[in-house]
Write an enzyme that holds these catalytic residues in place. Structure first.
Site, PDB file in Angstrom:
ATOM      1  N   GLN A 144      76.446  31.537  36.950  1.00  0.00           N
ATOM      2  CA  GLN A 144      76.898  30.824  35.741  1.00  0.00           C
ATOM      3  C   GLN A 144      77.496  29.466  36.068  1.00  0.00           C
ATOM      4  OE1 GLN A 144      76.263  31.724  32.731  1.00  0.00           O
ATOM      5  NE2 GLN A 144      75.612  33.829  33.070  1.00  0.00           N
ATOM      6  N   ASP A 202      79.026  34.195  43.785  1.00  0.00           N
ATOM      7  CA  ASP A 202      77.997  34.386  42.762  1.00  0.00           C
ATOM      8  C   ASP A 202      78.024  33.134  41.879  1.00  0.00           C
ATOM      9  OD1 ASP A 202      76.698  34.911  40.389  1.00  0.00           O
ATOM     10  OD2 ASP A 202      77.506  36.923  40.127  1.00  0.00           O
ATOM     11  N   LYS A 255      68.831  30.374  34.751  1.00  0.00           N
ATOM     12  CA  LYS A 255      70.067  29.974  34.054  1.00  0.00           C
ATOM     13  C   LYS A 255      70.263  28.463  34.145  1.00  0.00           C
ATOM     14  CE  LYS A 255      72.099  34.370  34.451  1.00  0.00           C
ATOM     15  NZ  LYS A 255      72.114  35.275  33.319  1.00  0.00           N
ATOM     16  N   HIS A 281      80.132  40.484  37.373  1.00  0.00           N
ATOM     17  CA  HIS A 281      78.914  40.996  36.727  1.00  0.00           C
ATOM     18  C   HIS A 281      78.471  42.240  37.506  1.00  0.00           C
ATOM     19  CE1 HIS A 281      74.561  40.932  35.742  1.00  0.00           C
ATOM     20  NE2 HIS A 281      74.873  40.179  34.702  1.00  0.00           N
ATOM     21  N   CYS A 332      76.928  43.039  30.914  1.00  0.00           N
ATOM     22  CA  CYS A 332      76.835  43.553  32.293  1.00  0.00           C
ATOM     23  C   CYS A 332      78.173  43.397  33.014  1.00  0.00           C
ATOM     24  CB  CYS A 332      75.722  42.867  33.082  1.00  0.00           C
ATOM     25  SG  CYS A 332      74.104  43.112  32.373  1.00  0.00           S
TER      26      CYS A 332
HETATM   27  N1  PMP Z   1      76.070  37.107  38.059  1.00  0.00           N
HETATM   28  C1  PMP Z   1      76.417  36.555  36.896  1.00  0.00           C
HETATM   29  C2  PMP Z   1      77.788  35.972  36.747  1.00  0.00           C
HETATM   30  C3  PMP Z   1      75.497  36.516  35.843  1.00  0.00           C
HETATM   31  O1  PMP Z   1      75.844  35.966  34.675  1.00  0.00           O
HETATM   32  C4  PMP Z   1      74.199  37.072  36.026  1.00  0.00           C
HETATM   33  C5  PMP Z   1      73.188  37.067  34.906  1.00  0.00           C
HETATM   34  N2  PMP Z   1      73.693  37.433  33.667  1.00  0.00           N
HETATM   35  C6  PMP Z   1      73.888  37.623  37.258  1.00  0.00           C
HETATM   36  C7  PMP Z   1      74.845  37.624  38.257  1.00  0.00           C
HETATM   37  C8  PMP Z   1      72.558  38.214  37.546  1.00  0.00           C
HETATM   38  O2  PMP Z   1      71.572  37.232  37.486  1.00  0.00           O
HETATM   39  P1  PMP Z   1      70.026  37.645  37.515  1.00  0.00           P
HETATM   40  O3  PMP Z   1      69.844  38.687  36.435  1.00  0.00           O
HETATM   41  O4  PMP Z   1      69.318  36.363  37.198  1.00  0.00           O
HETATM   42  O5  PMP Z   1      69.733  38.173  38.868  1.00  0.00           O
END
Ligand code: PMP
Length: 438
Positions: free
Chosen positions: A235, A232, A258, A155, A396
Protein backbone atom coordinates in the site's frame (compact mmCIF):
# COMPACT_ATOMS: atom_id res chain seq x y z
CA UNK A 1 -29.99 16.39 0.49
CA UNK A 2 -29.21 16.57 -3.22
CA UNK A 3 -27.17 13.67 -4.47
CA UNK A 4 -23.57 14.64 -5.28
CA UNK A 5 -23.78 18.13 -3.83
CA UNK A 6 -20.33 19.60 -3.11
CA UNK A 7 -19.28 19.25 0.51
CA UNK A 8 -18.78 22.60 2.19
CA UNK A 9 -17.72 22.61 5.80
CA UNK A 10 -19.55 24.79 8.29
CA UNK A 11 -17.80 28.09 9.12
CA UNK A 12 -16.70 26.79 12.49
CA UNK A 13 -14.83 23.93 10.81
CA UNK A 14 -13.43 25.76 7.84
CA UNK A 15 -12.47 29.06 9.45
CA UNK A 16 -11.93 30.76 6.07
CA UNK A 17 -9.84 33.87 5.82
CA UNK A 18 -11.75 37.05 5.17
CA UNK A 19 -12.52 37.24 1.47
CA UNK A 20 -11.77 33.61 0.74
CA UNK A 21 -14.50 32.05 -1.36
CA UNK A 22 -13.78 28.38 -0.83
CA UNK A 23 -12.23 26.08 1.70
CA UNK A 24 -9.29 25.29 -0.58
CA UNK A 25 -8.58 28.95 -1.08
CA UNK A 26 -8.84 29.51 2.63
CA UNK A 27 -6.19 27.05 3.69
CA UNK A 28 -3.96 27.25 0.63
CA UNK A 29 -4.02 23.49 0.09
CA UNK A 30 -4.26 22.05 -3.40
CA UNK A 31 -7.72 21.36 -4.77
CA UNK A 32 -8.86 19.69 -8.00
CA UNK A 33 -7.70 22.65 -10.08
CA UNK A 34 -4.14 22.72 -8.69
CA UNK A 35 -2.90 19.89 -10.89
CA UNK A 36 -3.96 18.64 -14.30
CA UNK A 37 -6.47 16.28 -12.73
CA UNK A 38 -8.69 16.31 -15.81
CA UNK A 39 -5.69 15.24 -17.90
CA UNK A 40 -4.76 12.50 -15.44
CA UNK A 41 -8.34 11.22 -15.48
CA UNK A 42 -8.30 11.04 -19.26
CA UNK A 43 -5.46 8.54 -18.96
CA UNK A 44 -7.97 6.13 -17.35
CA UNK A 45 -10.79 5.52 -19.86
CA UNK A 46 -12.57 3.15 -17.46
CA UNK A 47 -13.54 6.23 -15.43
CA UNK A 48 -15.89 7.20 -18.28
CA UNK A 49 -18.09 4.15 -17.88
CA UNK A 50 -21.42 4.01 -16.13
CA UNK A 51 -22.46 1.63 -13.37
CA UNK A 52 -26.19 1.15 -12.73
CA UNK A 53 -26.86 4.23 -14.85
CA UNK A 54 -24.52 6.56 -12.93
CA UNK A 55 -20.96 7.63 -13.76
CA UNK A 56 -18.46 5.31 -12.10
CA UNK A 57 -16.91 6.72 -8.92
CA UNK A 58 -13.98 4.43 -8.23
CA UNK A 59 -12.92 4.53 -4.58
CA UNK A 60 -11.41 1.05 -4.30
CA UNK A 61 -7.83 1.58 -5.45
CA UNK A 62 -6.36 0.00 -2.33
CA UNK A 63 -7.88 -3.28 -3.56
CA UNK A 64 -6.58 -2.68 -7.06
CA UNK A 65 -5.87 0.51 -8.98
CA UNK A 66 -7.19 1.24 -12.44
CA UNK A 67 -4.72 1.06 -15.32
CA UNK A 68 -3.68 4.02 -17.46
CA UNK A 69 -3.79 3.77 -21.25
CA UNK A 70 0.01 3.78 -21.33
CA UNK A 71 0.06 0.42 -19.52
CA UNK A 72 -2.78 -1.12 -21.55
CA UNK A 73 -1.12 0.04 -24.81
CA UNK A 74 2.24 -1.37 -23.75
CA UNK A 75 0.69 -4.77 -22.97
CA UNK A 76 -1.07 -4.79 -26.32
CA UNK A 77 2.07 -3.77 -28.15
CA UNK A 78 4.04 -6.50 -26.40
CA UNK A 79 1.54 -9.23 -27.27
CA UNK A 80 0.98 -8.01 -30.83
CA UNK A 81 4.62 -7.35 -31.73
CA UNK A 82 7.01 -9.22 -29.47
CA UNK A 83 5.48 -12.14 -27.58
CA UNK A 84 8.01 -14.95 -27.02
CA UNK A 85 9.55 -16.76 -24.09
CA UNK A 86 12.53 -15.19 -22.31
CA UNK A 87 16.08 -16.38 -21.66
CA UNK A 88 15.60 -19.30 -24.06
CA UNK A 89 15.22 -18.72 -27.76
CA UNK A 90 17.95 -17.88 -30.19
CA UNK A 91 15.43 -16.05 -32.33
CA UNK A 92 14.71 -12.35 -32.61
CA UNK A 93 11.38 -12.28 -30.79
CA UNK A 94 12.83 -14.12 -27.81
CA UNK A 95 15.77 -11.74 -27.70
CA UNK A 96 13.44 -8.75 -27.83
CA UNK A 97 11.18 -10.19 -25.12
CA UNK A 98 14.21 -10.94 -22.92
CA UNK A 99 15.55 -7.45 -23.46
CA UNK A 100 12.21 -5.81 -22.55
CA UNK A 101 11.83 -8.04 -19.47
CA UNK A 102 15.33 -7.24 -18.23
CA UNK A 103 14.90 -3.52 -18.94
CA UNK A 104 11.77 -3.73 -16.76
CA UNK A 105 13.96 -5.10 -13.96
CA UNK A 106 16.33 -2.14 -14.37
CA UNK A 107 13.36 0.18 -14.19
CA UNK A 108 12.18 -1.35 -10.89
CA UNK A 109 15.74 -1.19 -9.55
CA UNK A 110 15.91 2.53 -10.31
CA UNK A 111 12.42 3.17 -8.93
CA UNK A 112 13.29 1.57 -5.57
CA UNK A 113 16.87 2.87 -5.68
CA UNK A 114 18.18 -0.67 -5.17
CA UNK A 115 21.94 -1.00 -5.40
CA UNK A 116 21.93 -3.78 -7.99
CA UNK A 117 19.56 -5.29 -10.56
CA UNK A 118 20.24 -8.75 -9.07
CA UNK A 119 18.34 -7.62 -5.98
CA UNK A 120 15.05 -7.38 -7.91
CA UNK A 121 13.08 -10.64 -8.11
CA UNK A 122 9.88 -10.74 -10.14
CA UNK A 123 7.12 -12.63 -8.34
CA UNK A 124 3.32 -12.83 -8.57
CA UNK A 125 2.76 -10.16 -5.95
CA UNK A 126 3.32 -9.16 -2.35
CA UNK A 127 1.86 -12.43 -1.11
CA UNK A 128 4.31 -14.55 -3.06
CA UNK A 129 7.22 -12.30 -2.09
CA UNK A 130 6.49 -12.73 1.63
CA UNK A 131 6.07 -16.50 1.27
CA UNK A 132 9.39 -16.61 -0.56
CA UNK A 133 11.18 -14.87 2.31
CA UNK A 134 9.42 -17.03 4.92
CA UNK A 135 10.39 -20.26 3.18
CA UNK A 136 13.75 -19.45 1.58
CA UNK A 137 15.25 -17.06 4.09
CA UNK A 138 13.56 -17.78 7.41
CA UNK A 139 12.75 -21.49 7.40
CA UNK A 140 16.33 -22.83 7.38
CA UNK A 141 17.49 -20.22 9.90
CA UNK A 142 14.68 -20.03 12.46
CA UNK A 143 14.84 -22.36 15.49
CA UNK A 144 12.33 -23.33 18.22
CA UNK A 145 12.00 -20.47 20.68
CA UNK A 146 12.88 -17.79 18.09
CA UNK A 147 10.36 -15.01 17.61
CA UNK A 148 8.87 -13.39 14.52
CA UNK A 149 7.57 -9.90 15.22
CA UNK A 150 4.51 -8.51 13.39
CA UNK A 151 2.22 -5.57 14.10
CA UNK A 152 -1.49 -5.61 14.91
CA UNK A 153 -2.27 -3.98 11.57
CA UNK A 154 -0.80 -6.60 9.21
CA UNK A 155 -2.66 -7.95 6.18
CA UNK A 156 -3.27 -11.72 6.24
CA UNK A 157 -0.51 -11.96 3.59
CA UNK A 158 1.92 -10.80 6.25
CA UNK A 159 0.51 -13.02 9.00
CA UNK A 160 -0.30 -16.45 7.58
CA UNK A 161 3.09 -17.15 5.91
CA UNK A 162 4.72 -16.51 9.32
CA UNK A 163 2.20 -18.72 11.10
CA UNK A 164 3.05 -21.52 8.67
CA UNK A 165 6.74 -20.86 9.34
CA UNK A 166 6.15 -21.05 13.09
CA UNK A 167 4.39 -24.40 12.69
CA UNK A 168 7.32 -25.65 10.61
CA UNK A 169 10.07 -24.40 12.93
CA UNK A 170 8.67 -24.13 16.46
CA UNK A 171 9.14 -20.35 16.45
CA UNK A 172 6.55 -17.99 17.93
CA UNK A 173 4.69 -14.94 16.65
CA UNK A 174 4.80 -11.73 18.65
CA UNK A 175 2.56 -8.78 17.84
CA UNK A 176 3.26 -5.08 18.36
CA UNK A 177 0.06 -3.45 19.68
CA UNK A 178 -1.42 -0.26 18.23
CA UNK A 179 -3.26 2.65 19.84
CA UNK A 180 -6.84 3.77 19.16
CA UNK A 181 -5.71 6.02 16.32
CA UNK A 182 -4.10 3.02 14.61
CA UNK A 183 -0.45 3.85 15.35
CA UNK A 184 2.32 1.57 16.62
CA UNK A 185 2.77 1.57 20.40
CA UNK A 186 6.42 2.53 20.40
CA UNK A 187 7.42 1.40 23.87
CA UNK A 188 5.85 -1.99 23.34
CA UNK A 189 7.64 -2.26 20.01
CA UNK A 190 11.07 -1.57 21.50
CA UNK A 191 10.36 -3.98 24.37
CA UNK A 192 9.56 -6.75 21.88
CA UNK A 193 12.97 -6.45 20.22
CA UNK A 194 14.38 -9.07 22.58
CA UNK A 195 17.32 -11.40 21.93
CA UNK A 196 14.74 -14.04 20.84
CA UNK A 197 13.42 -11.80 18.07
CA UNK A 198 14.90 -12.80 14.72
CA UNK A 199 12.72 -11.12 12.13
CA UNK A 200 10.35 -8.15 11.94
CA UNK A 201 7.70 -8.18 9.19
CA UNK A 202 5.89 -4.85 9.06
CA UNK A 203 3.63 -3.04 6.66
CA UNK A 204 4.74 0.42 5.61
CA UNK A 205 1.12 1.49 5.09
CA UNK A 206 -1.96 -0.22 6.53
CA UNK A 207 -4.52 -1.19 3.89
CA UNK A 208 -7.39 -0.96 6.38
CA UNK A 209 -6.39 2.20 8.29
CA UNK A 210 -4.12 4.17 5.98
CA UNK A 211 -1.54 4.54 8.76
CA UNK A 212 1.99 5.21 7.52
CA UNK A 213 4.36 3.43 9.86
CA UNK A 214 7.78 4.94 10.69
CA UNK A 215 9.54 1.98 9.07
CA UNK A 216 12.93 3.69 8.75
CA UNK A 217 13.09 4.21 12.52
CA UNK A 218 11.77 0.70 13.12
CA UNK A 219 14.44 -0.78 10.86
CA UNK A 220 17.20 1.12 12.65
CA UNK A 221 16.09 -0.18 16.05
CA UNK A 222 15.55 -3.69 14.71
CA UNK A 223 19.02 -3.76 13.17
CA UNK A 224 20.53 -2.52 16.45
CA UNK A 225 18.90 -5.59 18.02
CA UNK A 226 20.22 -7.89 15.26
CA UNK A 227 16.74 -8.35 13.73
CA UNK A 228 16.22 -8.74 9.97
CA UNK A 229 13.34 -6.68 8.53
CA UNK A 230 10.85 -7.36 5.76
CA UNK A 231 8.68 -4.41 4.72
CA UNK A 232 5.29 -5.05 3.12
CA UNK A 233 5.10 -2.18 0.66
CA UNK A 234 1.84 -3.16 -1.07
CA UNK A 235 0.00 0.00 0.00
CA UNK A 236 3.00 2.30 0.21
CA UNK A 237 4.34 2.04 -3.30
CA UNK A 238 1.53 3.99 -5.08
CA UNK A 239 1.70 6.85 -2.57
CA UNK A 240 5.21 7.28 -1.15
CA UNK A 241 8.68 7.69 -2.61
CA UNK A 242 10.42 4.48 -1.56
CA UNK A 243 14.21 4.24 -1.36
CA UNK A 244 15.22 0.80 -0.11
CA UNK A 245 18.81 1.89 0.53
CA UNK A 246 17.76 4.89 2.61
CA UNK A 247 15.29 2.68 4.51
CA UNK A 248 17.97 0.00 4.84
CA UNK A 249 15.20 -2.62 4.44
CA UNK A 250 16.50 -6.17 4.18
CA UNK A 251 13.48 -7.23 2.11
CA UNK A 252 10.79 -5.09 0.48
CA UNK A 253 7.69 -6.53 -1.22
CA UNK A 254 5.06 -4.94 -3.45
CA UNK A 255 2.41 -5.78 -6.06
CA UNK A 256 2.14 -4.28 -9.54
CA UNK A 257 -1.65 -4.05 -9.56
CA UNK A 258 -1.79 -1.56 -6.68
CA UNK A 259 0.53 0.83 -8.48
CA UNK A 260 -1.36 1.16 -11.79
CA UNK A 261 0.28 -1.96 -13.24
CA UNK A 262 -1.08 -5.41 -14.20
CA UNK A 263 -2.25 -8.12 -11.80
CA UNK A 264 -0.12 -11.23 -11.36
CA UNK A 265 3.21 -9.39 -11.17
CA UNK A 266 5.06 -8.09 -8.16
CA UNK A 267 8.51 -7.57 -6.79
CA UNK A 268 10.66 -8.85 -3.99
CA UNK A 269 13.66 -6.65 -3.28
CA UNK A 270 16.31 -8.32 -1.13
CA UNK A 271 19.79 -7.26 -0.13
CA UNK A 272 22.20 -9.17 -2.30
CA UNK A 273 24.20 -10.55 0.63
CA UNK A 274 21.01 -12.15 2.00
CA UNK A 275 19.70 -13.41 -1.35
CA UNK A 276 23.07 -14.98 -2.18
CA UNK A 277 22.86 -17.12 0.94
CA UNK A 278 19.31 -18.32 0.25
CA UNK A 279 18.26 -21.51 -1.49
CA UNK A 280 15.36 -21.34 -3.95
CA UNK A 281 11.76 -21.46 -2.85
CA UNK A 282 10.48 -23.17 -6.00
CA UNK A 283 12.23 -25.44 -8.50
CA UNK A 284 11.75 -25.47 -12.26
CA UNK A 285 13.02 -24.06 -15.51
CA UNK A 286 15.26 -20.98 -15.62
CA UNK A 287 16.36 -21.18 -11.98
CA UNK A 288 19.10 -23.72 -12.68
CA UNK A 289 22.51 -23.63 -14.31
CA UNK A 290 22.86 -27.43 -14.61
CA UNK A 291 20.57 -30.37 -13.83
CA UNK A 292 21.26 -34.11 -13.64
CA UNK A 293 19.22 -36.72 -11.82
CA UNK A 294 21.87 -36.71 -9.11
CA UNK A 295 22.24 -33.00 -8.54
CA UNK A 296 21.12 -29.52 -9.58
CA UNK A 297 23.25 -26.37 -9.59
CA UNK A 298 21.19 -23.26 -9.14
CA UNK A 299 21.30 -20.25 -11.40
CA UNK A 300 22.77 -16.91 -10.38
CA UNK A 301 20.67 -14.06 -8.95
CA UNK A 302 18.00 -13.01 -9.71
CA UNK A 303 16.99 -16.02 -11.85
CA UNK A 304 17.50 -18.48 -9.00
CA UNK A 305 14.21 -17.26 -7.54
CA UNK A 306 12.24 -17.05 -10.80
CA UNK A 307 11.34 -20.68 -11.55
CA UNK A 308 9.29 -21.26 -14.69
CA UNK A 309 8.10 -18.87 -17.36
CA UNK A 310 7.58 -15.51 -15.66
CA UNK A 311 4.80 -12.98 -16.26
CA UNK A 312 6.80 -11.29 -19.00
CA UNK A 313 4.10 -8.88 -20.15
CA UNK A 314 3.30 -8.13 -16.51
CA UNK A 315 6.85 -7.07 -15.73
CA UNK A 316 6.95 -4.88 -18.84
CA UNK A 317 3.55 -3.37 -17.97
CA UNK A 318 4.68 -2.74 -14.41
CA UNK A 319 7.74 -0.84 -15.65
CA UNK A 320 5.44 1.26 -17.83
CA UNK A 321 3.22 1.98 -14.80
CA UNK A 322 6.25 3.10 -12.78
CA UNK A 323 7.29 5.35 -15.67
CA UNK A 324 3.76 6.72 -15.76
CA UNK A 325 3.69 7.78 -12.11
CA UNK A 326 7.28 9.01 -12.23
CA UNK A 327 6.17 11.17 -15.17
CA UNK A 328 3.50 12.82 -13.05
CA UNK A 329 5.75 12.88 -9.98
CA UNK A 330 5.10 11.06 -6.73
CA UNK A 331 5.32 14.35 -4.83
CA UNK A 332 2.45 15.83 -6.81
CA UNK A 333 0.41 12.66 -6.44
CA UNK A 334 1.03 12.72 -2.68
CA UNK A 335 0.04 16.40 -2.39
CA UNK A 336 -3.15 15.83 -4.35
CA UNK A 337 -4.10 12.71 -2.39
CA UNK A 338 -3.28 14.34 0.95
CA UNK A 339 -5.55 17.30 0.21
CA UNK A 340 -8.28 14.92 -0.88
CA UNK A 341 -7.85 12.82 2.26
CA UNK A 342 -8.23 15.93 4.45
CA UNK A 343 -11.30 16.98 2.48
CA UNK A 344 -12.81 13.51 2.78
CA UNK A 345 -11.96 13.18 6.48
CA UNK A 346 -13.73 16.42 7.30
CA UNK A 347 -16.69 15.58 5.10
CA UNK A 348 -17.17 12.15 6.70
CA UNK A 349 -16.74 13.59 10.20
CA UNK A 350 -19.89 15.62 9.61
CA UNK A 351 -22.03 12.55 9.00
CA UNK A 352 -23.89 11.68 12.16
CA UNK A 353 -23.28 8.20 13.50
CA UNK A 354 -20.24 7.61 11.29
CA UNK A 355 -17.06 6.45 13.04
CA UNK A 356 -13.74 6.66 11.25
CA UNK A 357 -11.44 3.71 11.94
CA UNK A 358 -7.85 4.84 11.51
CA UNK A 359 -7.04 8.39 12.51
CA UNK A 360 -3.25 8.29 12.61
CA UNK A 361 -1.27 11.53 12.31
CA UNK A 362 0.58 10.16 9.31
CA UNK A 363 -1.88 8.66 6.82
CA UNK A 364 -2.39 8.07 3.13
CA UNK A 365 -5.71 8.21 1.31
CA UNK A 366 -7.76 5.55 3.05
CA UNK A 367 -11.08 6.32 4.72
CA UNK A 368 -12.30 3.32 6.72
CA UNK A 369 -15.51 3.73 8.65
CA UNK A 370 -18.55 2.15 10.24
CA UNK A 371 -22.04 3.64 10.53
CA UNK A 372 -24.48 3.27 13.36
CA UNK A 373 -27.39 2.46 11.05
CA UNK A 374 -26.01 0.11 8.45
CA UNK A 375 -23.64 -2.82 8.15
CA UNK A 376 -20.56 -2.24 5.98
CA UNK A 377 -21.82 -4.66 3.33
CA UNK A 378 -25.14 -2.84 3.10
CA UNK A 379 -23.25 0.43 2.68
CA UNK A 380 -21.23 -1.13 -0.14
CA UNK A 381 -24.32 -2.45 -1.89
CA UNK A 382 -26.27 0.82 -1.67
CA UNK A 383 -23.30 2.84 -2.91
CA UNK A 384 -22.81 0.43 -5.79
CA UNK A 385 -26.36 1.12 -6.90
CA UNK A 386 -25.23 4.73 -7.32
CA UNK A 387 -22.12 3.76 -9.29
CA UNK A 388 -19.78 4.22 -6.31
CA UNK A 389 -17.24 1.43 -5.80
CA UNK A 390 -15.88 1.01 -2.28
CA UNK A 391 -14.72 -2.05 -0.37
CA UNK A 392 -16.69 -3.53 2.50
CA UNK A 393 -15.41 -6.30 4.73
CA UNK A 394 -12.49 -7.22 6.97
CA UNK A 395 -9.90 -6.16 4.36
CA UNK A 396 -7.87 -9.34 4.98
CA UNK A 397 -7.01 -7.92 8.39
CA UNK A 398 -9.29 -9.82 10.78
CA UNK A 399 -7.06 -9.34 13.87
CA UNK A 400 -7.12 -5.60 13.20
CA UNK A 401 -10.92 -5.58 12.99
CA UNK A 402 -10.97 -7.36 16.33
CA UNK A 403 -8.65 -4.73 17.79
CA UNK A 404 -11.21 -2.06 16.90
CA UNK A 405 -14.18 -4.18 17.98
CA UNK A 406 -15.81 -4.30 14.54
CA UNK A 407 -16.52 -7.21 12.20
CA UNK A 408 -16.04 -5.14 9.06
CA UNK A 409 -15.62 -1.61 7.81
CA UNK A 410 -16.56 0.27 4.68
CA UNK A 411 -13.42 1.60 3.01
CA UNK A 412 -13.02 4.33 0.43
CA UNK A 413 -9.48 4.46 -0.91
CA UNK A 414 -7.97 7.21 -3.05
CA UNK A 415 -5.71 7.27 -6.06
CA UNK A 416 -4.27 9.98 -8.27
CA UNK A 417 -7.43 10.06 -10.45
CA UNK A 418 -9.88 10.80 -7.63
CA UNK A 419 -11.44 14.21 -7.18
CA UNK A 420 -13.47 16.20 -4.69
CA UNK A 421 -16.46 15.36 -6.86
CA UNK A 422 -15.88 11.69 -5.97
CA UNK A 423 -15.85 12.53 -2.26
CA UNK A 424 -19.00 14.61 -2.66
CA UNK A 425 -20.67 11.64 -4.36
CA UNK A 426 -19.58 9.37 -1.51
CA UNK A 427 -21.01 11.74 1.08
CA UNK A 428 -24.28 12.01 -0.83
CA UNK A 429 -24.38 8.23 -1.13
CA UNK A 430 -23.92 7.85 2.61
CA UNK A 431 -26.79 10.24 3.25
CA UNK A 432 -28.85 7.99 1.02
CA UNK A 433 -27.78 5.01 3.18
CA UNK A 434 -28.97 6.88 6.26
CA UNK A 435 -32.27 7.73 4.58
CA UNK A 436 -32.89 4.10 3.64
CA UNK A 437 -32.05 2.78 7.10
CA UNK A 438 -34.03 5.34 9.09
N1 PMP B 1 -0.22 -6.41 2.10
C1 PMP B 1 -1.07 -5.38 2.08
C2 PMP B 1 -0.89 -4.26 3.06
C3 PMP B 1 -2.10 -5.35 1.13
O1 PMP B 1 -2.96 -4.32 1.11
C4 PMP B 1 -2.24 -6.43 0.21
C5 PMP B 1 -3.36 -6.44 -0.80
N2 PMP B 1 -4.60 -6.08 -0.30
C6 PMP B 1 -1.33 -7.47 0.27
C7 PMP B 1 -0.32 -7.43 1.23
C8 PMP B 1 -1.38 -8.62 -0.66
O2 PMP B 1 -1.15 -8.20 -1.96
P1 PMP B 1 -1.40 -9.21 -3.18
O3 PMP B 1 -2.80 -9.76 -3.01
O4 PMP B 1 -1.28 -8.33 -4.39
O5 PMP B 1 -0.36 -10.26 -3.10
Amino acid sequence: MNLRQPFSPSPSQAKPKAGASSYAEADGRPDDSTFDLAGWRQDFPILNRQVHGSPLIYLDSAATSQKPLAVVDRLQQYYLQTNANVHRGAHTLSEEATFAYEVARDRVQAFLNARQREEIIFVRGTTEAINLVAQSYARPRIKPGDEILLTAMEHHSNIVPWQILCQQTGAQLRVVPINDAGEIEWQAFTALLTPHCRLLAVTQVSNALGTVNPVAEMITLAHDAGVVVLVDGAQAIPHLQVDVQALDADFYAFSGHKVYGPTGIGVLYGKRALLEEMDPYQGGGDMISRVSFEKTDYNVLPYRFEAGTPHIAGAIGLATALDYIAGIGLNRIALHERALLDYGTQALAMIEGLRLIGTAQNKVGILSFVMAEAHAHDIGTILDQQGIAIRAGHHCAMPLMERFGVAATARASLALYNSRTDIDALVAGLHEVQRLFH
